[in-house]
Write an enzyme that holds these catalytic residues in place. Sequence first.
Site, PDB file in Angstrom:
ATOM      1  N   HIS A 118     -10.410 -54.269   6.004  1.00 19.42           N
ATOM      2  CA  HIS A 118     -10.335 -52.931   6.592  1.00 19.42           C
ATOM      3  C   HIS A 118      -9.514 -52.889   7.879  1.00 19.42           C
ATOM      4  O   HIS A 118      -9.507 -53.823   8.672  1.00 19.42           O
ATOM      5  CB  HIS A 118     -11.755 -52.411   6.882  1.00 19.42           C
ATOM      6  CG  HIS A 118     -12.534 -53.300   7.814  1.00 19.42           C
ATOM      7  ND1 HIS A 118     -12.504 -53.158   9.174  1.00 19.42           N
ATOM      8  CD2 HIS A 118     -13.337 -54.365   7.565  1.00 19.42           C
ATOM      9  CE1 HIS A 118     -13.271 -54.075   9.729  1.00 19.42           C
ATOM     10  NE2 HIS A 118     -13.788 -54.829   8.769  1.00 19.42           N
ATOM     11  N   ASP A 119      -8.785 -51.795   8.064  1.00 20.18           N
ATOM     12  CA  ASP A 119      -8.081 -51.474   9.306  1.00 20.18           C
ATOM     13  C   ASP A 119      -6.932 -52.426   9.626  1.00 20.18           C
ATOM     14  O   ASP A 119      -6.490 -52.503  10.769  1.00 20.18           O
ATOM     15  CB  ASP A 119      -9.057 -51.428  10.496  1.00 20.18           C
ATOM     16  CG  ASP A 119     -10.165 -50.415  10.289  1.00 20.18           C
ATOM     17  OD1 ASP A 119      -9.866 -49.212  10.291  1.00 20.18           O
ATOM     18  OD2 ASP A 119     -11.327 -50.825  10.102  1.00 20.18           O
ATOM     19  N   GLY A 136     -10.556 -58.177   9.190  1.00 23.39           N
ATOM     20  CA  GLY A 136     -10.356 -56.809   9.654  1.00 23.39           C
ATOM     21  C   GLY A 136      -9.555 -56.697  10.936  1.00 23.39           C
ATOM     22  O   GLY A 136      -9.513 -57.606  11.760  1.00 23.39           O
TER      23      GLY A 136
END
Length: 266
Positions: A118-119, A136
């Site tokens: 994520h991200d 992440g």
Amino acid sequence: MNQPLAYIHPEAKIAQNVVVEPFTTIDKDVEIGEGTWIGPNVTIMSGARIGRNCKIFPGAVIAATPQDLKFAGEKTTVHIGDNTVIRECVTVNRGTVDRLKTVVGANCLLMAYVHIAHDCIIGDNCILANTVQVAGHVEIGDYAIVGGSSAVHQFVRIGPHAMISGGSLIRKDVPPFVKAGREPLTYSGINSIGLRRRGFSDQKIAEIQQLYRLLFLSGLNNAAALDQIELELSPSPERDEVVNFIRNSGRGVIKGYSRNGNNGAE
């Protein structure tokens, strides 16, 4: 596109000439651009934004929810740039409230079993070899190459045109234009072959080499070395990119290689 053995949600926005092979699932809130090929047994979940002329191979999962216990169901996305190739069993997770998106740029190659958490923000023209695992909030600059079976710690940044050896544990930031290897990960010279392939002149490569001599081989700490670089080297986009990258490093940058075995600056 009308493959009877694939499931395509009626709200998915898919260009007319996209090819979807059998046993693939495409959820709602998905956008896929012209000329893209989606292989068999691919799962594309809500929030995927896939560009033109991409190729996604069997077993890939795009836009699954983040593997982050803080994720609270917020609406987030995954963006895949044009002409990117995603090989077998790659996973690219949606963003969280931090950035609300995960981005893989254009003209990238993600080899088999790569994981993008994520991200993350992956630039254009990047190559991540087989089984690279990216935690992440990682940022990877344009034209970076990460060797197979490497693991990237969360919040690490990898600068553009960097090349990292296979099997590396990447715990600290890797500045632009360098090669990095060994354990712990250390500076191994500049990526001169890659830079020449991308049109950097011999003079520009020599300037980058001098910059990193001052940074890693002068015996100065980073702050003093950056002051010396700004004093001795004329301003240029490359010089300023390196200086700003190091000054803005949150995790600290990798060290220069030392023959005395401490992997500190010589």
